[in-house]
Design a protein around this motif. Structure first.
Motif, PDB file in Angstrom:
ATOM      1  N   PHE A 107      52.254 -11.628  32.972  1.00  0.00           N
ATOM      2  CA  PHE A 107      51.420 -11.148  32.032  1.00  0.00           C
ATOM      3  C   PHE A 107      51.231  -9.965  31.637  1.00  0.00           C
ATOM      4  O   PHE A 107      50.189  -9.542  32.778  1.00  0.00           O
ATOM      5  CB  PHE A 107      50.291 -12.342  31.334  1.00  0.00           C
ATOM      6  CG  PHE A 107      49.382 -12.060  29.905  1.00  0.00           C
ATOM      7  CD1 PHE A 107      50.515 -11.955  28.975  1.00  0.00           C
ATOM      8  CD2 PHE A 107      48.019 -11.903  30.132  1.00  0.00           C
ATOM      9  CE1 PHE A 107      49.741 -12.517  27.960  1.00  0.00           C
ATOM     10  CE2 PHE A 107      47.851 -12.270  29.063  1.00  0.00           C
ATOM     11  CZ  PHE A 107      48.378 -11.827  27.919  1.00  0.00           C
TER      12      PHE A 107
ATOM     13  N   GLU B  85      41.648  -8.186  25.536  1.00  0.00           N
ATOM     14  CA  GLU B  85      41.569  -9.920  24.349  1.00  0.00           C
ATOM     15  C   GLU B  85      40.659  -9.550  23.819  1.00  0.00           C
ATOM     16  O   GLU B  85      41.300 -10.110  22.740  1.00  0.00           O
ATOM     17  CB  GLU B  85      40.555 -10.283  25.855  1.00  0.00           C
ATOM     18  CG  GLU B  85      40.445 -12.142  25.729  1.00  0.00           C
ATOM     19  CD  GLU B  85      41.405 -12.973  24.742  1.00  0.00           C
ATOM     20  OE1 GLU B  85      41.374 -13.612  24.351  1.00  0.00           O
ATOM     21  OE2 GLU B  85      42.612 -12.222  25.646  1.00  0.00           O
TER      22      GLU B  85
ATOM     23  N   ASP C  26      47.164 -14.795  25.596  1.00  0.00           N
ATOM     24  CA  ASP C  26      46.564 -15.120  27.274  1.00  0.00           C
ATOM     25  C   ASP C  26      46.992 -16.570  27.404  1.00  0.00           C
ATOM     26  O   ASP C  26      47.328 -17.529  26.477  1.00  0.00           O
ATOM     27  CB  ASP C  26      45.566 -15.449  26.972  1.00  0.00           C
ATOM     28  CG  ASP C  26      44.550 -15.541  28.435  1.00  0.00           C
ATOM     29  OD1 ASP C  26      45.258 -15.988  29.118  1.00  0.00           O
ATOM     30  OD2 ASP C  26      43.358 -14.888  28.534  1.00  0.00           O
TER      31      ASP C  26
ATOM     32  N   TYR D  66      53.713 -12.125  27.587  1.00  0.00           N
ATOM     33  CA  TYR D  66      54.348 -13.312  28.702  1.00  0.00           C
ATOM     34  C   TYR D  66      55.684 -13.325  28.901  1.00  0.00           C
ATOM     35  O   TYR D  66      56.049 -13.217  27.992  1.00  0.00           O
ATOM     36  CB  TYR D  66      53.207 -13.948  28.719  1.00  0.00           C
ATOM     37  CG  TYR D  66      53.619 -15.208  29.769  1.00  0.00           C
ATOM     38  CD1 TYR D  66      52.375 -15.230  30.926  1.00  0.00           C
ATOM     39  CD2 TYR D  66      54.391 -16.405  29.869  1.00  0.00           C
ATOM     40  CE1 TYR D  66      52.655 -15.874  31.896  1.00  0.00           C
ATOM     41  CE2 TYR D  66      54.425 -16.985  30.746  1.00  0.00           C
ATOM     42  CZ  TYR D  66      53.482 -17.014  32.045  1.00  0.00           C
ATOM     43  OH  TYR D  66      53.697 -17.990  32.703  1.00  0.00           O
TER      44      TYR D  66
END
Length: 355
Positions: free
Chosen positions: A296, A96, A250, A306
């Motif tokens: 994901f 991330e 995300d 995703y």
């Protein structure tokens, strides 16, 4: 999803054997109709449908392929097998927090050679270049939305012809969408903005000889940030392009992106969307240990992806205030005739308008 012409777990529902590849006898009418689709730039009405399994290996791709219950079940089982989350908290944090670095590394390796220019854009989204009248007309599956050309018609009006028109692409990469639009549209009032998470991608795009600062401007932007620093005002954009980009974000941050899109579109502005659908070949190819959360995944190069359902896309946009004009699932069967493989692609395509 791929198979060597069998009806195994990930197999084709057609159960076609290799003998159909050689010396097959096909009715002349079937051939004459399908020959209209020989080139991928198909004429109006020229979508290629597989109505006879004997024709499977006649072409490299078939449009609007419908799945049966067994195939859907097999895909769901495959996803369940690859959905065990094994990433540590530190590993997830790295994916991330360093997402931009992973994309920089991707473009550092591939430069502008990985993705092809999207010349199909003007069939799927004629609004992007309404003055380009040579693009073939999209033929939709029965029952799907057919609203495909309103802005192309509107462009002929004097007011539309004389007004500035602004397009903004989120996740422009190295220009595979922007450059074709500039190539096919000669509208002097068109200006295109583009942004990308990767500073390397923006650098590569600006070095391209097709990059014209009189017609476009690109910049680095993290679209998931709470405050966008952009060179245009709120309520000013005519079209925002979101193609194979939302899937790289995300899922917990997707609503924030859609809210910003709504803010910067003018009233009546349009979002054009295309991205990966649930059970696409790319999802079924993942091995155990690559799943971050439901549907994901992290690829081997640490970029993320995703896989959507139509309902998820509809909820994301409509909950923010958009009006849905199109939401369809594009199932395509791609064929490797040399290796006798069939591969199923699943994409979601949609259009949403700001009231």
């Amino acid at each position: 999803m791929w198979t060597r012409s069998s009806n195994t777990m990930l197999g084709t529902v057609f159960n076609v054997s290799i003998r159909y590849c050689k010396n097959i006898k096909i009715p002349d009418k079937s051939i004459s109709d399908l020959e209209l689709t020989r080139h991928r730039k198909k004429p109006p009405g020229g979508n290629r449908y597989l109505t006879d399994s004997k024709l499977l290996y006649l072409f490299n791709a078939w449009d609007n392929v419908q799945w049966n219950a067994d195939q859907e079940k097999a895909a769901a089982e495959k996803v369940e097998l690859n959905s065990t989350v094994t990433f540590s908290e530190d590993r997830l944090k790295d994916l991330e927090e360093n997402a931009n670095k992973h994309w920089d590394a991707f473009y550092d390796i591939h430069q502008n050679r990985f993705f092809k220019d999207r010349h199909w854009l003007f069939t799927e989204f004629p609004e992007l270049a309404p003055d380009f009248n040579s693009a073939p007309v999209r033929v939709f599956p029965d029952g799907e939305s057919k609203q495909s050309t309103p802005d192309r018609i509107k462009h002929n009006d004097e007011d539309a012809h004389n007004s500035k028109r602004y397009i903004f692409e989120i996740g422009c990469g190295v220009g595979n969408t922007i450059f074709p639009i500039l190539q096919y549209s000669q509208d002097p009032n068109l200006f295109i903005y583009g942004c990308d998470f990767s500073s390397k991608a923006i650098e590569i795009m600006k070095q391209n000889e097709l990059y014209d600062t009189k017609r476009c401007e690109v910049f680095v932007l993290d679209a998931t940030s709470s405050d966008w620093q952009v060179p245009f005002a709120e309520n000013s954009l005519d079209i925002i392009v979101l193609i194979f980009v939302l899937s790289a974000i995300d899922p917990t941050k997707m609503t924030n992106v859609i809210e910003h899109i709504y803010k910067y579109l003018r009233p009546g502005g349009l979002v054009v969307f295309r991205d990966y659908g649930r059970y696409d070949l790319a999802q079924l190819r993942f091995k155990k240990g690559r799943c971050i959360s439901d549907n994901f995944y992290a690829r081997g190069d640490n970029t993320m992806v995703y896989f959507f359902t139509q309902e998820e896309i509809s909820n994301l946009f409509k909950n923010v205030g958009f009006v849905e004009e199109q939401n369809l699932i594009d199932r395509r069967l791609q064929v490797n005739r040399g290796k006798m493989l069939t591969m199923y692609r699943v994409w979601i395509q949609a259009k949403y308008r700001k009231p």
